[in-house]
Design an enzyme around this catalytic site. Structure first.
Site, PDB file in Angstrom:
ATOM      1  N   ILE A  76       1.053  -1.116  -0.300  1.00 19.22           N
ATOM      2  CA  ILE A  76      -0.135  -0.411  -0.293  1.00 19.22           C
ATOM      3  C   ILE A  76       0.967   1.235  -0.200  1.00 19.22           C
ATOM      4  CG2 ILE A  76      -2.005   1.606   1.380  1.00 19.22           C
ATOM      5  CD1 ILE A  76      -2.675  -1.379   2.699  1.00 19.22           C
ATOM      6  N   THR A  77       0.816   2.582  -0.910  1.00 20.75           N
ATOM      7  CA  THR A  77       1.248   3.286  -0.740  1.00 20.75           C
ATOM      8  C   THR A  77       0.649   4.143  -0.112  1.00 20.75           C
ATOM      9  OG1 THR A  77       0.108   4.278  -2.699  1.00 20.75           O
ATOM     10  CG2 THR A  77       1.909   3.168  -3.113  1.00 20.75           C
ATOM     11  N   GLY A  78       1.407   5.330   0.873  1.00 23.45           N
ATOM     12  CA  GLY A  78       1.089   6.428   1.554  1.00 23.45           C
ATOM     13  C   GLY A  78      -0.158   5.271   2.727  1.00 23.45           C
ATOM     14  N   ASN A  84       1.038   5.156   5.628  1.00 32.25           N
ATOM     15  CA  ASN A  84       0.733   5.536   7.297  1.00 32.25           C
ATOM     16  C   ASN A  84       0.303   6.575   7.757  1.00 32.25           C
ATOM     17  OD1 ASN A  84       2.032   8.095   6.250  1.00 32.25           O
ATOM     18  ND2 ASN A  84       4.128   7.689   6.532  1.00 32.25           N
ATOM     19  N   GLY A  98      -4.597   8.014   7.313  1.00 32.93           N
ATOM     20  CA  GLY A  98      -5.429   8.652   6.457  1.00 32.93           C
ATOM     21  C   GLY A  98      -6.203   7.424   6.231  1.00 32.93           C
ATOM     22  N   TYR A 128      -5.218  18.680  -9.541  1.00 32.57           N
ATOM     23  CA  TYR A 128      -4.920  17.905  -9.349  1.00 32.57           C
ATOM     24  C   TYR A 128      -6.468  16.793 -10.301  1.00 32.57           C
ATOM     25  CZ  TYR A 128      -7.934  14.967  -5.603  1.00 32.57           C
ATOM     26  OH  TYR A 128      -8.004  13.810  -4.285  1.00 32.57           O
TER      27      TYR A 128
END
Length: 315
Positions: free
Chosen positions: A26-28, A30, A32, A185
């Site tokens: 999984i990226t990101g 740490n 949310g 975005y």
């Protein structure tokens, strides 16, 4: 039309069986939704490998998870900055060396609503470079390992894909002219979706076994806006988060966990909350606008992505 595949409450982690023997990258992860997804997967006995930019926050996150699930909880991290392609390549090489099986790669990390135009180290508009190009290379480098595991790629998109130009601005992808946080975005998230749907087509044509799913967290109380958005955007989202139109980060993680584990899903689809405005509510199959899989644009984006990143896919 509301999706009723998983009943009136939609998909929830209660529908998960044991995930012992499964490995999820999984990226990101740490904070949310990525952190909450890690929690859910670990609670079912899975192994989780986090790809995070911040080593200190990763250490704290892992300590928190081990405190909850025990010291033998199988969770580790590899440092990776999606905004730096050399970092992505190094992290992917480390994963290939250390992780023999990948049942799902969850492309969760993102930056959003960056208030002023910034370029990555590689010269890309920061949101496009981080959200799309970084994951484009990562998925490509890990693809053979995922296929060997008959695994999945999960792309975490955003309803923001509908709030911009609804196509790719090929003549100015770095927004040298008229930069605005939201349209830039939106383009980055649309690019992620087009990558996923084009990858589905290429996998099918090559008779390969990887499944690719696209989801979004709805309106969830994560750190995404807080970490990259401007002051006005942060204040507005803080006020919104006090309303029923924002759900918890844990619920925001449900779609990505579902797409990483659940059978019987459609690939040419967008999964997420199915309640009011599809921001909150029961998780299931939502609305997918056809411009997100316009074939000529997808093919052009794929070719451009290979040229810009210097990475050529085999799938």
């Amino acid at each position: 039309m509301k999706d009723t595949q998983f009943g009136p409450k939609g998909w929830t982690p209660e529908q998960l069986g044991s995930l012992a023997g499964k490995t999820f990258v999984i990226t990101g992860a740490n904070a949310g939704a990525g952190f909450e997804a890690s929690r859910i997967l670990l609670s079912k006995g899975a192994k989780v490998v986090m790809l995070n930019r911040n080593a200190d926050k990763s250490t704290v996150a892992i300590a928190t998870l081990k405190e909850e699930f025990g010291s033998d909880a199988d969770v580790t991290f590899v440092r990776m900055d999606l905004a730096v392609l050399d970092s992505v390549r190094e992290a992917a090489a480390e994963v290939m060396e250390q992780v023999p099986q990948i049942d799902a790669l969850i492309c969760n990390a993102a930056i959003a609503q960056v208030p002023t135009r910034k370029l990555t180290q590689d010269g890309f508009e920061s949101q496009l470079g981080t959200n799309h190009y970084g994951h484009f290379v990562l998925c490509g480098m890990l693809f053979d390992r995922i296929e060997a595991s008959q695994g999945r790629i999960v792309v975490v998109a955003s309803l923001g894909y509908k709030m911009g130009l609804r196509t790719i601005q090929f003549d100015d992808m770095n927004w040298d002219k008229n930069y605005s946080a939201n349209p830039a975005y939106s383009q980055s998230k649309l690019a992620q979706m087009m990558f996923a749907y084009e990858l589905q087509d290429r996998i099918r044509a090559e008779h390969k076994t990887v499944e690719v799913y696209v989801c979004h967290p709805g309106s969830s109380a994560t750190s995404l806006i807080k970490t990259s958005g401007g002051l006005t955007t942060r204040i507005m989202f803080k006020l919104m988060s006090l309303s029923p139109m924002v759900q918890s980060a844990e619920k925001g993680a449900y779609p990505e966990v579902m797409c990483a584990t659940q059978g019987g899903l459609e690939q040419r689809a967008l999964y997420g909350p199915t309640g009011r405005m599809e921001w909150v509510g029961p998780v299931g199959k939502g609305t997918l606008e056809s411009f997100a899989y316009e074939k000529s644009v997808m093919e052009k984006l794929w070719k451009r992505s290979e040229q810009e990143t210097g990475f050529s896919w085999t799938a």
